[in-house]
Design a protein around this motif. Structure first.
Motif, PDB file in Angstrom:
ATOM      1  N   UNK A 366      16.188  34.430 -25.358  1.00  0.00           N
ATOM      2  CA  UNK A 366      15.362  34.128 -24.188  1.00  0.00           C
ATOM      3  C   UNK A 366      15.813  32.827 -23.535  1.00  0.00           C
ATOM      4  N   UNK A 367      16.218  32.928 -22.270  1.00  0.00           N
ATOM      5  CA  UNK A 367      16.519  31.753 -21.464  1.00  0.00           C
ATOM      6  C   UNK A 367      15.300  31.357 -20.647  1.00  0.00           C
ATOM      7  N   UNK A 368      15.438  30.267 -19.897  1.00  0.00           N
ATOM      8  CA  UNK A 368      14.311  29.756 -19.116  1.00  0.00           C
ATOM      9  C   UNK A 368      14.575  29.859 -17.626  1.00  0.00           C
ATOM     10  N   UNK A 369      13.517  30.248 -16.892  1.00  0.00           N
ATOM     11  CA  UNK A 369      13.540  30.183 -15.431  1.00  0.00           C
ATOM     12  C   UNK A 369      12.398  29.297 -14.963  1.00  0.00           C
ATOM     13  N   UNK A 370      12.555  28.783 -13.759  1.00  0.00           N
ATOM     14  CA  UNK A 370      11.511  28.010 -13.096  1.00  0.00           C
ATOM     15  C   UNK A 370      10.578  28.965 -12.353  1.00  0.00           C
ATOM     16  N   UNK A 371       9.458  28.484 -11.836  1.00  0.00           N
ATOM     17  CA  UNK A 371       8.546  29.370 -11.110  1.00  0.00           C
ATOM     18  C   UNK A 371       9.190  30.063  -9.902  1.00  0.00           C
ATOM     19  N   UNK A 372      10.290  29.497  -9.366  1.00  0.00           N
ATOM     20  CA  UNK A 372      10.949  30.122  -8.214  1.00  0.00           C
ATOM     21  C   UNK A 372      11.952  31.197  -8.609  1.00  0.00           C
ATOM     22  N   UNK A 373      11.954  31.593  -9.890  1.00  0.00           N
ATOM     23  CA  UNK A 373      12.809  32.654 -10.430  1.00  0.00           C
ATOM     24  C   UNK A 373      14.253  32.238 -10.604  1.00  0.00           C
ATOM     25  N   UNK A 374      14.557  30.954 -10.457  1.00  0.00           N
ATOM     26  CA  UNK A 374      15.902  30.458 -10.673  1.00  0.00           C
ATOM     27  C   UNK A 374      16.050  29.981 -12.107  1.00  0.00           C
ATOM     28  N   UNK A 375      17.232  30.188 -12.669  1.00  0.00           N
ATOM     29  CA  UNK A 375      17.469  29.725 -14.033  1.00  0.00           C
ATOM     30  C   UNK A 375      17.291  28.211 -14.086  1.00  0.00           C
ATOM     31  N   UNK A 376      16.503  27.748 -15.038  1.00  0.00           N
ATOM     32  CA  UNK A 376      16.267  26.306 -15.174  1.00  0.00           C
ATOM     33  C   UNK A 376      17.589  25.580 -15.382  1.00  0.00           C
ATOM     34  N   UNK A 377      17.697  24.389 -14.795  1.00  0.00           N
ATOM     35  CA  UNK A 377      18.974  23.685 -14.858  1.00  0.00           C
ATOM     36  C   UNK A 377      19.361  23.289 -16.276  1.00  0.00           C
ATOM     37  N   UNK A 378      18.409  23.325 -17.212  1.00  0.00           N
ATOM     38  CA  UNK A 378      18.726  22.993 -18.597  1.00  0.00           C
ATOM     39  C   UNK A 378      19.085  24.219 -19.428  1.00  0.00           C
ATOM     40  N   UNK A 379      18.736  25.425 -18.959  1.00  0.00           N
ATOM     41  CA  UNK A 379      18.803  26.609 -19.812  1.00  0.00           C
ATOM     42  C   UNK A 379      20.231  27.078 -20.049  1.00  0.00           C
ATOM     43  N   UNK A 380      20.509  27.495 -21.280  1.00  0.00           N
ATOM     44  CA  UNK A 380      21.731  28.241 -21.532  1.00  0.00           C
ATOM     45  C   UNK A 380      21.626  29.600 -20.854  1.00  0.00           C
ATOM     46  N   UNK A 381      22.760  30.207 -20.619  1.00  0.00           N
ATOM     47  CA  UNK A 381      22.796  31.475 -19.900  1.00  0.00           C
ATOM     48  C   UNK A 381      24.022  32.241 -20.372  1.00  0.00           C
ATOM     49  N   UNK A 382      24.189  33.434 -19.896  1.00  0.00           N
ATOM     50  CA  UNK A 382      25.345  34.248 -20.249  1.00  0.00           C
ATOM     51  C   UNK A 382      24.952  35.702 -20.324  1.00  0.00           C
ATOM     52  N   UNK A 383      25.458  36.471 -19.395  1.00  0.00           N
ATOM     53  CA  UNK A 383      25.074  37.886 -19.305  1.00  0.00           C
ATOM     54  C   UNK A 383      25.458  38.637 -20.575  1.00  0.00           C
ATOM     55  N   UNK A 384      26.460  38.132 -21.282  1.00  0.00           N
ATOM     56  CA  UNK A 384      26.931  38.819 -22.485  1.00  0.00           C
ATOM     57  C   UNK A 384      26.040  38.583 -23.696  1.00  0.00           C
ATOM     58  N   UNK A 385      25.105  37.616 -23.611  1.00  0.00           N
ATOM     59  CA  UNK A 385      24.283  37.387 -24.806  1.00  0.00           C
ATOM     60  C   UNK A 385      22.832  37.013 -24.540  1.00  0.00           C
ATOM     61  N   UNK A 386      22.473  36.487 -23.376  1.00  0.00           N
ATOM     62  CA  UNK A 386      21.068  36.186 -23.084  1.00  0.00           C
ATOM     63  C   UNK A 386      20.425  37.446 -22.514  1.00  0.00           C
ATOM     64  N   UNK A 387      19.454  37.993 -23.236  1.00  0.00           N
ATOM     65  CA  UNK A 387      18.895  39.293 -22.855  1.00  0.00           C
ATOM     66  C   UNK A 387      17.877  39.188 -21.732  1.00  0.00           C
ATOM     67  N   UNK A 388      17.066  38.111 -21.740  1.00  0.00           N
ATOM     68  CA  UNK A 388      15.960  38.051 -20.800  1.00  0.00           C
ATOM     69  C   UNK A 388      15.589  36.590 -20.578  1.00  0.00           C
ATOM     70  N   UNK A 389      14.897  36.344 -19.461  1.00  0.00           N
ATOM     71  CA  UNK A 389      14.437  34.996 -19.125  1.00  0.00           C
ATOM     72  C   UNK A 389      12.929  35.031 -18.909  1.00  0.00           C
ATOM     73  N   UNK A 390      12.285  33.918 -19.241  1.00  0.00           N
ATOM     74  CA  UNK A 390      10.857  33.742 -18.980  1.00  0.00           C
ATOM     75  C   UNK A 390      10.649  32.298 -18.562  1.00  0.00           C
ATOM     76  N   UNK A 391       9.534  32.022 -17.941  1.00  0.00           N
ATOM     77  CA  UNK A 391       9.303  30.649 -17.497  1.00  0.00           C
ATOM     78  C   UNK A 391       9.276  29.690 -18.687  1.00  0.00           C
ATOM     79  N   UNK A 392      10.057  28.620 -18.576  1.00  0.00           N
ATOM     80  CA  UNK A 392      10.079  27.588 -19.605  1.00  0.00           C
ATOM     81  C   UNK A 392       9.864  26.202 -19.032  1.00  0.00           C
ATOM     82  N   UNK A 393       9.564  26.118 -17.770  1.00  0.00           N
ATOM     83  CA  UNK A 393       9.362  24.833 -17.086  1.00  0.00           C
ATOM     84  C   UNK A 393       7.866  24.513 -16.986  1.00  0.00           C
ATOM     85  N   UNK A 394       7.513  23.324 -17.484  1.00  0.00           N
ATOM     86  CA  UNK A 394       6.157  22.785 -17.303  1.00  0.00           C
ATOM     87  C   UNK A 394       5.057  23.704 -17.848  1.00  0.00           C
TER      88      UNK A 394
END
Length: 479
Positions: A366-394
């Protein structure tokens, strides 16, 4: 693991090793007088040094570190991973071959390896390595030679024969971090994500979904408190050895991390049995082999957890799968089973390098997105291994009452007072959002963890993130 007059246990008693990993530990504060608040690059590197120092202090210097290209580091801002000095993990079924290899290289080492612990998950042994005569790193150089000799290549998808015993931690070691921020005083007295209504009718105790939160322990004062009434003693608990003790006059770094995670799950999935494990009590970290030993005991219980939420991980030597977790997956067939599911944070160094255990195919990363649906600037990412994102900001949830002094720039020295809630950011907290969603689906549909995850995944919103040039999938509430 038992709790008098409480819910039935979900996990076996933890290894006695965890008893050694007790707080408090001291943090030496670096001199930040030369760090300019307007210099983000220098601030990020100093933050990495501070967090590395937390771990070094907690382990009293008995720790080694590697940086880019898996080489020794001169600056803690460049650390990729920590590992256990003088020790290596070896597949049990290859142990005799490995020992024979050492005997054939006797002139290159000062002595022979020594087996120092019982097997981990039946498939792994811990060896104390002899020192090398060529002054190469006893662990990294030796592991490289072993895997080269036994034919392990970078393209090989099988677990390596040998690996370092990596440190698994709740904080990454590059700018970004997990948690991505130090805890902040919330603007609202309400949790986010919001507390969901209790299900009607309430499930019987025996029918409640069982969740294990493998984290820093549980701060018991949060249970049944006015500040966090969603943490009910009937459902959220910990063994006495897994309770987190906090000095209210000086809250230590990462205190309340496990409590906060449990609170997020409880808000999204009320009437869920959540047991918090105090595995990451030493600077928010533990050796890979030791956390897997505890997971092995948990999964071997007849009343094992159905969902395991892990807001911790590590990058690894050679970006290879973390060997302890790989062997755990083999033993329990985690890629095939329907009755247990691991949900893990993707980590927070804004990298597409795999972060383990999240990167295993059998885990929900699970990676993190902000409320605007953008990947949080701190979050790891990678289509080959990050399956899904959920809000992790604030996110807002339970946190110890007391005074916390910030130790990271640009807020180092700032005193924050908390009264039972905090605002926090990181993939550490987007992972329990997904755990809560899956637990709620299991309860509502009376289905298995795997089937519930598939139902949650089917609700995902598809978005394209231009910054990372990838399509992503988002689940759960955003605002």
């Amino acid at each position: 693991m038992s709790q008098p007059d409480g819910p039935a246990r979900t996990l076996n008693p933890l290894s006695p090793l965890i008893r050694l990993l007790r707080l408090p530990w001291r943090l030496r504060r670096p001199d930040l007088s030369q760090v300019r608040p307007t210099d983000p690059g220098r601030i990020d590197r100093e933050k990495a040094r501070v967090q590395a120092r937390v771990i070094r202090d907690a382990f009293k210097g008995e720790i080694a570190a590697a940086g880019p290209e898996d080489r020794a580091v001169k600056d803690d801002a460049d650390i990729r991973f920590f590992y256990r000095p003088g020790h290596a993990l070896v597949q049990a079924e290859r142990l005799e071959e490995v020992m024979e290899w050492f005997r054939g290289r006797g002139e290159d080492f000062r002595g022979e390896p020594e087996r120092v612990e019982d097997p981990v998950a039946d498939h792994l042994v811990v060896l104390r390595l002899p020192s090398r005569r060529d002054r190469g790193d006893d662990v990294l150089a030796t592991v490289t030679e072993l895997n080269d000799f036994f034919g392990r290549s970078d393209e090989d998808e099988t677990p390596p024969v040998a690996a370092p015993d990596h440190l698994v931690y709740v904080t990454t070691l590059k700018p970004g971090f997990c948690p991505a921020t130090e805890p902040e005083v919330p603007r609202s007295r309400r949790p986010w994500p919001p507390q969901q209504p209790d299900p009607i009718p309430a499930p019987d105790a025996k029918d409640k979904v069982r969740v294990a939160v493998v984290d820093t322990g549980l701060w018991m004062d949060a249970i049944d408190s006015a500040a966090s009434p969603w943490l009910e003693s009937d459902d959220v608990f910990a063994d006495s050895t897994d309770e987190e003790h906090v000095n209210s006059a000086a809250i230590h770094p990462y205190a309340g991390h496990g409590t906060f995670v449990a609170g997020v799950i409880s808000c999204l999935a009320p009437e869920t049995r959540i047991e918090v494990e105090g595995a990451l009590t030493l600077g928010g970290a533990i050796w890979e082999s030791r956390i897997v030993r505890q997971l092995d005991e948990a999964l071997g219980d007849n009343d094992h957890p159905q969902l395991i939420s892990i807001s911790a991980g590590t990058h690894t030597f050679g970006n290879l799968p973390a060997l302890s977790f790989a062997m755990l997956g083999v033993k329990y067939r985690l890629a095939e089973r329907d009755d247990v599911l691991v949900i893990a944070a993707a980590g927070n160094d804004a990298s597409d390098d795999e972060f383990w255990p999240a990167a295993f195919p059998w885990a929900v990363s699970v990676g993190s997105v902000d409320p605007d649906k953008k990947v949080s600037d701190f979050s790891n990412y990678g289509k080959h291994w990050v399956k899904v994102y959920a809000r992790g900001r604030n996110l807002v949830n339970a946190f110890p009452i007391g005074t916390y002094t910030c130790h990271e720039p640009p807020h180092a020295g700032v005193v924050r007072k908390f009264d039972g809630l905090a605002q926090w950011s990181g993939t550490s907290f987007s992972a329990p959002v997904v755990t809560g969603l899956v637990a709620a689906e299991m309860r509502a549909s009376k289905t298995s963890p795997r089937a519930a995850w598939q139902a949650v995944e089917a609700t995902a919103i598809d978005e394209h993130d231009a910054r990372i040039h990838e399509d992503i999938r988002i689940v759960g509430p955003l605002t």
